[in-house]
Design a protein around this motif. Structure first.
Motif, PDB file in Angstrom:
ATOM      1  N   ARG A  51     -38.036  -0.707 -23.301  1.00  0.00           N
ATOM      2  CA  ARG A  51     -37.791  -0.381 -21.889  1.00  0.00           C
ATOM      3  C   ARG A  51     -37.328  -1.570 -21.051  1.00  0.00           C
ATOM      4  O   ARG A  51     -36.463  -1.414 -20.206  1.00  0.00           O
ATOM      5  CB  ARG A  51     -39.031   0.247 -21.273  1.00  0.00           C
ATOM      6  N   ARG A  54     -33.821  -2.083 -21.884  1.00  0.00           N
ATOM      7  CA  ARG A  54     -33.072  -0.917 -21.417  1.00  0.00           C
ATOM      8  C   ARG A  54     -32.721  -1.061 -19.943  1.00  0.00           C
ATOM      9  O   ARG A  54     -31.584  -0.834 -19.539  1.00  0.00           O
ATOM     10  CB  ARG A  54     -33.894   0.337 -21.668  1.00  0.00           C
ATOM     11  N   ASP A  55     -33.697  -1.444 -19.138  1.00  0.00           N
ATOM     12  CA  ASP A  55     -33.453  -1.622 -17.710  1.00  0.00           C
ATOM     13  C   ASP A  55     -32.391  -2.681 -17.453  1.00  0.00           C
ATOM     14  O   ASP A  55     -31.538  -2.516 -16.580  1.00  0.00           O
ATOM     15  CB  ASP A  55     -34.751  -1.975 -16.985  1.00  0.00           C
TER      16      ASP A  55
END
Length: 112
Positions: A51, A54-55
């Motif tokens: 995550r 991903r951000d």
């Protein structure tokens, strides 16, 4: 332009990768764990991605990467095939996802 057949060809070139049908579309697994799927529209694909990374990907290249609302809590990101530079970039994205789920001994064998 890259398409879903390119995703299939590259994914299946990785060691011990198998194709399965889930949710009515192709998914690709290594050691029983999924690392890429091609949704119905076949203009994008989804891969595993921590995550935090991903951000960063989405912030840096929102025209290329995004996450649908129903996948917001997952460790997956989608990529638009038409926004990728070339097959090498597609390979690198798929390879990174493969390495996240491949057994360490399999991944070590590939690195040599």
């Amino acid at each position: 332009m890259l398409d879903a057949d390119d995703v299939r060809r590259i994914a299946l070139s990785f060691p011990e990768t198998v194709e399965k049908q889930r949710w009515g579309h192709p998914t690709f697994d290594v050691a029983g764990r999924m690392f890429v799927t091609v949704p119905d529209d076949r203009t994008s694909f989804a891969v595993r991605c921590p995550r935090l990374e991903r951000d960063e990907l989405i912030a840096a290249e929102p025209e290329k990467f995004w996450v649908p609302k129903h996948e917001a809590g997952s460790n997956w990101v989608r990529a638009r095939l038409g926004a990728l530079e070339d097959a090498d970039e597609l390979h690198d994205i798929l390879w990174d996802s493969w390495q996240q789920v491949a057994p360490p001994e399999l991944s070590a064998d590939v690195r040599g």
